[in-house]
Design an enzyme around this catalytic site. Sequence first.
Site, short mmCIF file in Angstrom:
data_model
loop_
_atom_site.label_atom_id
_atom_site.label_comp_id
_atom_site.label_asym_id
_atom_site.label_seq_id
_atom_site.Cartn_x
_atom_site.Cartn_y
_atom_site.Cartn_z
N HIS A 77 5.52 6.64 11.94
CA HIS A 77 3.88 6.66 12.12
C HIS A 77 3.99 6.40 14.07
CE1 HIS A 77 2.97 5.78 7.88
NE2 HIS A 77 2.51 6.92 8.51
N GLN A 95 -4.56 14.03 -2.83
CA GLN A 95 -3.17 15.02 -2.41
C GLN A 95 -2.16 13.99 -3.46
OE1 GLN A 95 -3.40 13.63 1.52
NE2 GLN A 95 -1.03 13.03 1.84
N LYS A 151 9.30 14.93 9.48
CA LYS A 151 9.01 14.34 7.82
C LYS A 151 8.70 14.90 6.28
CE LYS A 151 9.97 10.53 4.97
NZ LYS A 151 9.18 10.74 4.23
N ARG A 162 7.59 4.64 1.73
CA ARG A 162 7.63 5.05 0.25
C ARG A 162 9.33 3.74 0.19
NH1 ARG A 162 5.31 9.52 -0.85
NH2 ARG A 162 3.85 8.96 -1.96
#
Length: 287
Positions: free
Chosen positions: A37, A61, A150, A188
């Site tokens: 990010h 989402q 990504k 994650r």
Amino acid sequence: MHVFTTNRDLLDYLEAFRLAKNTIGFVPTMGAIHTGHQALVRRCAAECDVTCVSIFVNPTQFNDAQDLSKYPRPLAADIHLLNESGADLLYLPREGEVYPPDFNAIKLELGELGTVMEGPFRPGHFEGVVTVVHRLLDIVQPSRLYMGLKDYQQQTIIRYMIKQLAMSVQLVPCEIVREEDGLAFSSRNVRIDPGLRSKAPEIYKCLEAARKMLVESTAQEVRDWGKNQLDAIGFTTEYFELCDGMDLQPVVDKDIHNLIVACVASWLGDVRLIDNLVLKGSLEDET
Ligand code: AMP
């Protein structure tokens, strides 16, 4: 860095920049800010007069309620990292600000862009992404939108949305940022079981090997090899796809495509990882 939680305050602040015809750059995120990010924010800050970052964990989402509830929300650390990367303002809305009671979501038929790869495994995901990105663009009204490669299918779908709706924002796709061992940074990654962490870079290794293999092999041979290889190491692979980098459709004859991208989604323990690599051509040449 200014932090705004309401659309009104954000608009009031941005008004002066709009009047001065300054370039407003926008980086939408779901927080849990990491080096990937930060690279987007740094690039935005280098190329735009104002850099606006949003943190909004978009419920529409997530097709898995557990994934949504487990999503990390380290706000203080995020603010620190965004500041450090050159963000000028953070838009941190509550759900009611993004989706007021009278909110009417944009309807956009995604066709085959939405049915491949992530499509079958995450029903409704891209509809949710289109809804939120469209809504955030409506609120922020940036000149440039920074998104990471990504999420290759996501950025392709957003490019399609911008074109279909003739929106004036310019999409800036940004390279994938990886940890030293090759694992793509992701919010994650912190959830990967420490005992399995050493296997995680194998995804990137397989993608690199696939690039070399495609020179001598068919696309089908490469996708079969990639999936089998990862599964043999201990992953549970949902797809190891070779797709056209523009329309995302599966490659049959590699020679008739200018841009071929290998995209992977694979589980390592209970964490789902996605990654991709351009195997032939370049996105820049095609857009
Ligand atoms: P997220 O917070 O996961 O929704 O991601 C926000 C933005 O950061 C998206 O445009 C992602 O594609 C991008 N992004 C996430 N991880 C990376 C990475 N490792 N390298 C480059 N961009 C990334």
